[in-house]
Design a protein around this motif. Structure first.
Motif, PDB file in Angstrom:
ATOM      1  N   ALA A  13       1.348  38.313  50.298  1.00 41.01           N
ATOM      2  CA  ALA A  13       0.533  39.339  49.642  1.00 41.01           C
ATOM      3  C   ALA A  13       0.272  38.967  48.182  1.00 41.01           C
ATOM      4  O   ALA A  13      -0.847  39.115  47.678  1.00 41.01           O
ATOM      5  N   TRP A  14       1.290  38.446  47.495  1.00 44.57           N
ATOM      6  CA  TRP A  14       1.131  38.006  46.109  1.00 44.57           C
ATOM      7  C   TRP A  14       0.095  36.891  46.026  1.00 44.57           C
ATOM      8  O   TRP A  14      -0.776  36.899  45.152  1.00 44.57           O
TER       9      TRP A  14
ATOM     10  N   SER B 261     -15.650  38.770  51.879  1.00 47.59           N
ATOM     11  CA  SER B 261     -16.132  39.653  52.930  1.00 47.59           C
ATOM     12  C   SER B 261     -15.161  40.804  53.146  1.00 47.59           C
ATOM     13  O   SER B 261     -13.944  40.634  53.049  1.00 47.59           O
ATOM     14  N   ALA B 262     -15.701  41.954  53.479  1.00 52.35           N
ATOM     15  CA  ALA B 262     -14.868  43.117  53.798  1.00 52.35           C
ATOM     16  C   ALA B 262     -14.166  42.933  55.139  1.00 52.35           C
ATOM     17  O   ALA B 262     -13.228  43.668  55.454  1.00 52.35           O
ATOM     18  N   ASN B 263     -14.595  41.957  55.928  1.00 48.93           N
ATOM     19  CA  ASN B 263     -13.999  41.700  57.239  1.00 48.93           C
ATOM     20  C   ASN B 263     -12.935  40.603  57.199  1.00 48.93           C
ATOM     21  O   ASN B 263     -12.484  40.153  58.251  1.00 48.93           O
TER      22      ASN B 263
ATOM     23  N   LEU C  59      -7.466  40.970  54.144  1.00 50.63           N
ATOM     24  CA  LEU C  59      -7.515  42.396  53.793  1.00 50.63           C
ATOM     25  C   LEU C  59      -6.772  43.224  54.835  1.00 50.63           C
ATOM     26  O   LEU C  59      -6.083  44.195  54.493  1.00 50.63           O
ATOM     27  N   ASN C  60      -6.891  42.846  56.099  1.00 47.64           N
ATOM     28  CA  ASN C  60      -6.144  43.538  57.155  1.00 47.64           C
ATOM     29  C   ASN C  60      -4.643  43.342  56.964  1.00 47.64           C
ATOM     30  O   ASN C  60      -3.859  44.271  57.179  1.00 47.64           O
ATOM     31  N   PHE C  61      -4.237  42.140  56.579  1.00 44.20           N
ATOM     32  CA  PHE C  61      -2.823  41.887  56.318  1.00 44.20           C
ATOM     33  C   PHE C  61      -2.315  42.783  55.195  1.00 44.20           C
ATOM     34  O   PHE C  61      -1.247  43.395  55.300  1.00 44.20           O
TER      35      PHE C  61
END
Length: 144
Positions: free
Chosen positions: A91-92, A116-118, A122-124
């Motif tokens: 995440a960092w 991209s928003a996909n 981002l899901n992670f």
């Protein structure tokens, strides 16, 4: 960590069982390496036994949340603590991108900019945020 037991329990998205990270695993590695000339990690006494003020220093936090530390934990069989550190380290790396080409230079797709928003990263991050939110104890870290 402020818990007396020095443990954190979290259930990551997609896992059947919760992960139990143990601060004492890091202390064991530090004590084993303390007398050696060549060390596997960058852990210091200040990083593991920090005062209230020192706990806010990013340089000390990054000694714990480090790829070398996660690898040393895995090699010594402390897989749950290594998994915990690896998730937050990822995440960092996703959030701490300073230039557009750092992902290419380091051959690390997590460090590439998000366009991209996909994007799966981002899901992670969303899954990790939900995991932290759902920890026993309500608004924060679970106390065992």
């Amino acid at each position: 960590m402020t818990e007396k037991s020095m443990k954190i329990k979290i259930k990551f998205a997609g896992d059947d069982n919760p992960t139990l990270a143990n601060w004492n695993d890091l202390i064991k590695i530090y004590k084993e390496e303390n007398t050696q000339i060549v060390r596997e990690t960058n852990l210091t006494h200040s990083a593991l036994f920090s005062s209230s003020l020192e706990k806010q220093k990013m340089s000390l936090v990054l000694q714990v949340f480090n790829e070398k530390t996660a690898a040393a934990l895995t090699c010594r069989g402390y897989t749950e603590t290594a998994k915990f550190i690896s998730k937050f380290l990822r995440a960092w790396n996703i959030m701490n991108v300073r230039s557009t080409d750092v992902g290419t230079k380091l051959n690390d797709s997590d460090r590439a900019p998000i366009y991209s928003a996909n994007d799966v990263r981002l899901n992670f991050l969303l899954d990790l945020a939900v995991s932290v939110k759902n920890m026993r104890g309500g608004r924060g870290w679970s106390r065992i």
